[in-house]
Design a protein around this motif. Structure first.
Motif, PDB file in Angstrom:
ATOM      1  N   GLY A 149       0.804  -1.218   0.000  1.00 55.19           N
ATOM      2  CA  GLY A 149       0.000   0.000   0.000  1.00 55.19           C
ATOM      3  C   GLY A 149       0.837   1.268   0.000  1.00 55.19           C
ATOM      4  O   GLY A 149       0.328   2.343  -0.330  1.00 55.19           O
ATOM      5  N   LYS A 200       4.170   2.729   6.593  1.00 61.30           N
ATOM      6  CA  LYS A 200       3.308   2.984   7.742  1.00 61.30           C
ATOM      7  C   LYS A 200       4.020   2.564   9.034  1.00 61.30           C
ATOM      8  O   LYS A 200       4.076   3.308   9.995  1.00 61.30           O
ATOM      9  CB  LYS A 200       1.995   2.220   7.552  1.00 61.30           C
ATOM     10  N   THR A 201       4.592   1.371   9.017  1.00 60.68           N
ATOM     11  CA  THR A 201       5.222   0.846  10.238  1.00 60.68           C
ATOM     12  C   THR A 201       6.677   1.283  10.382  1.00 60.68           C
ATOM     13  O   THR A 201       7.224   1.285  11.474  1.00 60.68           O
ATOM     14  CB  THR A 201       5.215  -0.694  10.188  1.00 60.68           C
ATOM     15  N   THR A 204       9.193  -2.364   7.649  1.00 64.42           N
ATOM     16  CA  THR A 204       9.125  -3.343   6.556  1.00 64.42           C
ATOM     17  C   THR A 204      10.522  -3.541   5.958  1.00 64.42           C
ATOM     18  O   THR A 204      11.167  -2.591   5.526  1.00 64.42           O
ATOM     19  CB  THR A 204       8.116  -2.862   5.495  1.00 64.42           C
ATOM     20  N   THR A 207      11.503  -2.136   2.485  1.00 59.93           N
ATOM     21  CA  THR A 207      11.571  -0.675   2.434  1.00 59.93           C
ATOM     22  C   THR A 207      12.771  -0.147   3.204  1.00 59.93           C
ATOM     23  O   THR A 207      13.485   0.744   2.731  1.00 59.93           O
ATOM     24  CB  THR A 207      10.259  -0.089   2.992  1.00 59.93           C
ATOM     25  N   GLN A 340      -3.939  -6.017  -4.613  1.00 60.27           N
ATOM     26  CA  GLN A 340      -3.742  -5.835  -3.176  1.00 60.27           C
ATOM     27  C   GLN A 340      -5.057  -5.458  -2.502  1.00 60.27           C
ATOM     28  O   GLN A 340      -5.447  -6.033  -1.486  1.00 60.27           O
ATOM     29  CB  GLN A 340      -2.696  -4.763  -2.865  1.00 60.27           C
ATOM     30  N   GLU A 344      -5.856  -8.803  -0.630  1.00 61.68           N
ATOM     31  CA  GLU A 344      -5.382  -8.671   0.754  1.00 61.68           C
ATOM     32  C   GLU A 344      -6.569  -8.397   1.685  1.00 61.68           C
ATOM     33  O   GLU A 344      -6.552  -8.741   2.859  1.00 61.68           O
ATOM     34  CB  GLU A 344      -4.331  -7.554   0.868  1.00 61.68           C
ATOM     35  N   VAL A 500      -0.097 -12.332   5.551  1.00 61.76           N
ATOM     36  CA  VAL A 500       1.237 -11.999   5.037  1.00 61.76           C
ATOM     37  C   VAL A 500       2.317 -12.234   6.107  1.00 61.76           C
ATOM     38  O   VAL A 500       3.503 -12.124   5.825  1.00 61.76           O
ATOM     39  CB  VAL A 500       1.318 -10.527   4.535  1.00 61.76           C
TER      40      VAL A 500
HETATM   41  O1  F6P Z   1       2.083  -6.810   2.897  1.00 65.49           O
HETATM   42  C1  F6P Z   1       1.633  -6.448   4.142  1.00 65.49           C
HETATM   43  C2  F6P Z   1       1.639  -4.981   4.354  1.00 65.49           C
HETATM   44  O2  F6P Z   1       1.438  -4.759   5.701  1.00 65.49           O
HETATM   45  C3  F6P Z   1       0.608  -4.230   3.531  1.00 65.49           C
HETATM   46  O3  F6P Z   1      -0.657  -4.293   4.051  1.00 65.49           O
HETATM   47  C4  F6P Z   1       1.199  -2.876   3.513  1.00 65.49           C
HETATM   48  O4  F6P Z   1       0.591  -2.073   2.568  1.00 65.49           O
HETATM   49  C5  F6P Z   1       2.631  -3.206   3.228  1.00 65.49           C
HETATM   50  O5  F6P Z   1       2.879  -4.386   3.966  1.00 65.49           O
HETATM   51  C6  F6P Z   1       3.638  -2.154   3.570  1.00 65.49           C
HETATM   52  O6  F6P Z   1       3.660  -1.871   4.928  1.00 65.49           O
HETATM   53  P1  F6P Z   1       4.359  -0.584   5.479  1.00 65.49           P
HETATM   54  O7  F6P Z   1       3.692   0.601   4.884  1.00 65.49           O
HETATM   55  O8  F6P Z   1       4.203  -0.643   6.965  1.00 65.49           O
HETATM   56  O9  F6P Z   1       5.808  -0.634   5.069  1.00 65.49           O
END
Ligand code: F6P
Length: 538
Positions: A149, A200-201, A204, A207, A340, A344, A500
């Motif tokens: 996302g 968001k988190t 990841t 990323t 997605q 998802e 996931v």
């Molecule tokens: O694939 C799982 C997921 O949590 C998605 O829902 C989300 O869009 C993606 O990973 C990226 O997550 P984040 O924005 O926390 O890096």
């Protein structure tokens, strides 16, 4: 109550008994109008399906049986409908800057939303007008690093709205495969590139790995990460640890799900590309579809109808996949975006209450823009043994007036495909063609069979005036709420994504095995052998 309706629907399907869509048109001269609906200037035509009045009535009855109106109200009211994560689902607030208050736990979230939007606008203006520069001068390129996302929405929208671009060039890196970041950064000026870390988190692995690589590249190339990196995240403590200037951090709350996040900070690259004014139009289009979704009766409600057609084809008729076919090259990433959004959200086998789903979960969604797909997989759509319901999309006008003859051909092809899927070609018609080509006897018979199209294959068509920011906003929200409605009907929580997690955990634990610092001893024999093979060939 809904069990009875499912029984009714299955009974209706069993009773179709060779019914032909074309005969339904012959029997009802108003069918095209009666099985179409509009929202503003967007038209959904689902008349080329086997859904008749009785089937539609049963499908619409499902909405009331599952309490759709209450669920919809609960979502917009900020109730914690994402029950497995105890979260509200309020991405709709992000496209409401011109609307009223949106309450969550007794507090209005809109001042925060508007403040962040204003900060994004000021940041974009500064980058676009050259006030906020890189070490080497005005920003020429933007690289958005994110995945899922945090990538698919802005990547899809930036490509979709190319005619509106008047800002820096935007690039997207999502894959942990170093090939992608290598190819994107190759040729960019590290002193005039803005890197946006979208997560968001902010944990990841893909990323964060790409973000560190980009920061190293920037430093090595004379750029200044303090000036040239921004972050889009709910985890502002982690963005600070990474060293990103707090002025260039745009936060959002846990009530914005990743796949619903393009409307807020995750849309920063889109705003940089098309400007705050264009972005506001995008939000307005989304908001217009929200309003339509909240106000239109079920049988005239585009997201609801799209969901019901989907339920009919997948859960009732049993067609396992659904093709999304935009006749709009700039929507090339829309199928991936929808994969997605839909898979998802609704690819789950457990209902909200923990019980096993009594009906199949959402379908496989796939697709490619027309006309390219016509010269690839449409063979199967027309003559394969399985039925694939298709969703066509087409604009009345393109953005290239000088190339309007291309656009007329595009329209003709789009309409021809849905017509061909429905109409088909009988054996007798194929025989006539073979006879006209001079064949006869056994050879005529053999050749004719290869040229038969069963037809009666269902499709819907979504038509709109032109792919503008407003229309793109409408289109995305049409699908967002379609997914919501399908999820409510199936009893699924469309807003979590536990599926996931296992792969992420195993990838983490396999890291040291691939590095060779841990043995593959406890893994299954196949995984261990593949690790051995790959290590041997490194
Ligand atoms: O694939 C799982 C997921 O949590 C998605 O829902 C989300 O869009 C993606 O990973 C990226 O997550 P984040 O924005 O926390 O890096």
């Amino acid at each position: 109550m809904s069990d009875t309706i499912w029984d009714t629907l299955r009974g209706q399907h069993d009773a179709l008994n060779g019914r032909r869509i074309l005969e339904m048109f012959a029997a009802d001269p108003r069918r095209a109008a009666r099985f179409s609906a509009t929202a503003d200037d967007m038209r959904l035509d689902y008349s080329k399906t086997l859904i008749g009045d009785a089937e539609r009535a049963a499908l619409v009855a499902l909405c009331d049986a599952v309490g759709l109106a209450d669920r919809r109200a609960a979502m917009f009211a900020g109730d914690r409908i994402n029950e497995t994560e105890h979260r509200a689902v309020l991405h709709t607030a992000l496209r409401n800057p011109e609307g009223g208050p949106v309450m969550l736990d007794g507090a209005d979230v809109m001042p925060g939303v508007c403040d962040t939007l204003a900060r994004m606008g000021a940041f974009c203006d500064a980058v676009r007008n050259g006030t906020r520069t890189g070490a080497g001068g005005a920003i020429t390129d933007v690289v958005n690093i994110g995945i899922g996302g945090s990538d698919l929405g802005p990547a899809m929208a930036v490509q979709a709205l190319a005619p509106c671009h008047d800002g820096p060039r935007c690039h997207f890196v999502s894959n942990v495969d170093g090939a992608q970041i290598h190819d994107v950064l190759d040729g960019l000026d590290a002193t005039r590139t803005l890197v946006i870390v979208a997560s968001k988190t902010f944990t990841t692995i893909e990323t964060m790995t790409n973000a560190r690589t980009a920061r190293d590249w920037m430093e090595a190339g004379g750029g200044d990460p303090a000036q040239q990196m921004a972050a889009l995240s709910s985890a502002t403590d982690r963005t600070a640890d990474f060293g990103i200037d707090p002025q260039a951090v745009f936060g959002f709350e846990d009530w914005v799900g990743g796949r619903y996040s393009v409307w807020g900070p995750i849309g920063l690259s889109l705003m940089l590309a098309i400007g705050p004014g264009g972005f506001a139009e995008f939000l307005r289009g989304g908001r217009a579809m929200d309003t339509h979704f909240c106000q239109a009766p079920w049988a005239g409600n585009l997201p609801v109808l799209l969901a019901l057609v989907g339920i009919w084809h997948h859960q009732v008729c049993g067609y396992p996949t659904r093709a999304v076919l935009p006749y709009d090259q700039r929507l090339a990433r829309l199928p991936a975006y929808l994969q997605q959004l839909e898979m998802e959200s609704n690819g789950k086998s457990v209902a909200m209450d923990g019980s096993r789903l009594a009906v199949p979960s959402g379908p496989v969604v796939w697709g490619e823009p027309g006309t390219n797909g016509q010269h690839a997989f449409y063979q199967l759509l027309h003559q394969g043994t399985g039925v694939v319901p298709c969703e066509f999309m087409i604009a009345a006008r393109g953005h290239e007036p000088a190339l309007d003859h291309h656009h007329r051909l595009l329209i003709a092809n789009c309409l021809a495909q849905s017509e061909a899927l429905m109409r088909g070609r009988s054996l007798d018609e194929a025989r006539d063609r073979m006879a006209a080509a001079g064949l006869e006897g056994a050879e005529l018979e053999r050749q004719a069979r290869h040229r038969v199209f069963e037809g009666n294959r269902p499709s819907v068509t979504i038509a709109y005036p032109r792919l503008t920011p407003f229309v793109l906003g409408q289109l995305i929200v049409l699908y967002e709420h379609r997914v919501f409605v399908e999820g409510v009907i199936l009893g699924i929580n469309s807003f979590d994504q536990w599926g996931v997690e296992l792969g992420k955990e195993l990838a983490t634990s396999l890291g040291p095995v691939v590095d060779g610092t841990q043995s593959a001893g406890t893994r299954d024999a196949s995984t261990a052998a593949l690790v051995d093979f790959l290590r041997a060939h490194r």
